[in-house]
Design a protein around this motif. Structure first.
Motif, short mmCIF file in Angstrom:
data_model
loop_
_atom_site.label_atom_id
_atom_site.label_comp_id
_atom_site.label_asym_id
_atom_site.label_seq_id
_atom_site.Cartn_x
_atom_site.Cartn_y
_atom_site.Cartn_z
N LEU A 154 0.87 -1.15 0.09
CA LEU A 154 -0.14 0.02 0.08
C LEU A 154 0.73 1.19 0.07
CD1 LEU A 154 -2.81 -1.15 2.73
CD2 LEU A 154 -2.73 -1.28 0.16
N LYS A 155 2.04 1.26 0.75
CA LYS A 155 2.99 2.16 0.56
C LYS A 155 4.32 1.72 0.62
CE LYS A 155 2.26 5.70 3.60
NZ LYS A 155 2.05 6.35 5.04
N PRO A 156 4.68 1.59 -0.70
CA PRO A 156 5.92 0.96 -1.09
C PRO A 156 7.03 1.77 -0.64
CG PRO A 156 4.62 1.03 -3.13
CD PRO A 156 3.80 2.00 -1.98
N ASP A 157 8.08 1.00 0.00
CA ASP A 157 9.38 1.64 0.12
C ASP A 157 9.43 2.69 1.66
OD1 ASP A 157 10.83 0.54 -2.13
OD2 ASP A 157 9.98 2.36 -3.30
N GLU A 158 8.44 2.45 2.24
CA GLU A 158 8.21 3.19 3.53
C GLU A 158 8.24 2.35 4.71
OE1 GLU A 158 5.22 6.30 3.40
OE2 GLU A 158 5.21 6.67 1.34
N TRP A 159 8.16 0.98 4.60
CA TRP A 159 7.92 0.26 5.68
C TRP A 159 6.84 0.57 6.63
CZ3 TRP A 159 10.42 -4.44 5.70
CH2 TRP A 159 11.39 -4.41 4.92
N SER A 160 5.50 0.86 6.08
CA SER A 160 4.59 1.54 6.95
C SER A 160 3.75 0.45 7.60
CB SER A 160 3.47 1.98 5.74
OG SER A 160 2.56 2.33 6.60
N CYS A 162 0.73 -0.29 7.76
CA CYS A 162 -0.40 -0.90 7.09
C CYS A 162 -0.04 -2.25 6.25
CB CYS A 162 -1.15 0.40 6.58
SG CYS A 162 -0.26 1.02 5.19
N ASP A 163 1.30 -2.18 5.85
CA ASP A 163 1.75 -3.30 5.03
C ASP A 163 2.16 -4.76 5.83
OD1 ASP A 163 1.10 -2.28 2.51
OD2 ASP A 163 2.60 -0.80 2.51
N MET A 368 -2.18 3.36 10.45
CA MET A 368 -1.48 4.47 9.82
C MET A 368 -1.78 5.66 10.90
SD MET A 368 -2.42 4.60 5.78
CE MET A 368 -1.47 6.09 5.51
N GLU A 371 1.07 4.66 13.51
CA GLU A 371 2.05 5.11 12.89
C GLU A 371 2.41 6.60 12.99
OE1 GLU A 371 3.51 5.40 8.30
OE2 GLU A 371 3.11 3.44 9.08
N LYS A 372 1.32 7.40 12.77
CA LYS A 372 1.51 8.95 12.79
C LYS A 372 1.83 9.19 14.25
CE LYS A 372 -1.22 13.33 12.52
NZ LYS A 372 -2.33 13.67 12.01
#
Length: 438
Positions: A154-160, A162-163, A368, A371-372
């Motif tokens: 869902l949010k590539p390259d961010e290690w979020s 939500c993934d 998310m 995460e914030k």
């Protein structure tokens, strides 16, 4: 392959007479002009539709397939060329018109189209395909590795968050598992605890500064070496005074540490933070419970469909033993129940998918949000720890300023001048002794 049941249409009079075939005109055998002769006891006939079939007058067997030269070879039972469709997971049966009975052939046994070993009906085959491409773990459905299209983050390259927290995690302390969302909540609680421990660390640093300032102030009043004279005495006096000034600097440093570092770390997000986390936890847990309930309904409906299909197959097999209006009605009733069970299963699966979609959306939104919150916590701590280093540099600068007068006086220390001053103040006489005269 679809299991379909077929039977011959018997005259009404024969049904009323204990299912015995009525006397009808026998069809005439068809002469075989091509191929080898038929085995002993076999004759060929042509149906009203123009199809050729074969009858064994001894065993009463009928078949569409031409008997082989070996009389003992098993023959494929007589079955229609066209089968009825399978609807909604139920097994259907269809009547078809067949040749009239002969005096030598009894058709009390219905002719069935057997399903090849290992084959499954369309509904079962569809369920099997789902099981082969997907798996359900703790009531959540996931694709099997290598099956279906590759999922994109869902949010590539961010290690979020939500993934990476959809599956449950095994608890290293026991055999239970921890939900992925629970792992995120534990991270928030751990962050709150780390923040509290950092504040405790700064508090200990403050206590050290306060004690140090107190000791410096006390030491600056010491009478030790108070009688030192000259330029060295002035430097020594300034050194003791610098200790008092340094004590004031460290006392101010400790006060600023309390107001600008320790207190913000303690008060950040306060007691309401844990209450907010509990709200998140309860909300996601409720959705997960709903998902588990929907999954249980799917499994119950799946079992009900299997039971209905099994009941339908049993009743269908009963046609091989007894053919009656009652048996036909039982099959129709069983077919309706099987169809209803299939519809119920589809409805339960739809409700399950809707609930899982809702849980998915809330997981994305809430993870998310967590995460914030974590980013805000780290940035807040970073800001106030940088304030600590700033205050520390300021303290060093003030300490250096208190030491500068001491440095200047120490550079001006002159042993010769100190000797002069001391001699002038403490001399006894300038007259030196002389020799004695006789």
């Amino acid at each position: 392959m679809i299991l379909s049941v077929f039977w011959f249409t018997l005259p009404v009079a024969s049904r009323r007479n204990n299912m015995k075939p009525a006397a009808v005109s026998s069809p005439k055998p068809t002469e075989e002009t091509d191929g080898p002769p038929l085995p002993s006891g076999w004759s060929s006939y042509t149906s009203p539709e123009g199809l050729k079939y074969y009858v064994n007058s001894s065993s009463k067997e009928t078949t569409w397939q031409r008997p082989s030269s070996s009389a003992e070879a098993p023959q494929r039972p007589l079955a229609p060329r066209i089968s009825s469709p399978y609807a909604n997971g139920c097994i259907s049966s269809t009547k078809t018109s067949q040749p009239s009975e002969t005096d030598k052939v009894s058709l009390r046994k219905p002719l069935m189209y057997k399903r090849p070993p290992g084959s499954v009906s369309p509904a079962k085959r569809q369920i099997k395909e789902v099981k082969e491409t997907k798996t359900t773990i703790n009531c959540v459905t996931f694709p099997l590795p290598g099956e279906g299209p590759e999922q994109q983050l869902l949010k590539p390259d961010e290690w979020s968050y939500c993934d990476y927290f959809w599956a449950d995690k095994k608890d290293p302390q026991g055999a239970t598992s921890v939900a992925g969302f629970e792992v995120l909540l534990q991270k928030q609680l751990k962050g709150k605890q780390m923040q509290k421990e950092m504040a405790e660390f700064i508090h200990e640093r403050i206590k050290i500064e306060e004690e140090y300032a107190k000791n410096l102030s006390k030491l600056s009043l010491s009478p030790l070496a108070a009688q030192e004279e000259g330029t060295l005495g002035e430097a020594w006096t300034q050194l003791k005074k610098s200790l008092h000034d340094e004590a004031e600097v460290h006392l101010k440093f400790s006060n600023k540490l309390h107001t600008e570092v320790e207190k913000p770390l303690l008060t950040f997000r306060g007691d309401n933070f844990k209450k907010d986390l509990k709200k998140y936890d309860h909300h996601i847990a409720d959705l997960r419970k709903q998902l588990a309930s929907r999954f249980a309904s799917v499994e119950k409906a799946r079992k009900a469909l299997a039971d209905r299909q099994k009941d339908l197959e049993v009743k269908t097999q009963q046609l091989e033993i007894k053919l009656s209006n009652k048996t036909e009605e039982d099959i129709k009733k069983a077919r309706r129940k099987s169809t209803q069970a299939g519809d119920d299963l589809m409805r339960c699966v739809d409700l399950y998918n809707q609930t899982q979609s809702k849980w998915f959306e809330e997981m994305v939104t809430t993870s998310m949000e967590l995460e914030k919150l974590e980013v805000e916590r780290i940035e807040w701590i970073q800001q106030h720890l940088r304030q600590y280093t700033t205050l520390r540099h300021e303290t060093d600068m003030f300490n250096q300023s208190t030491a500068e007068p001491v440095d200047q006086l120490l550079q001006n220390v002159d042993p010769a001048k100190d000797r002069e001053l001391w001699v002038k103040e403490n001399k006894t006489s300038e007259v030196r002794p002389v020799d004695m005269d006789i």
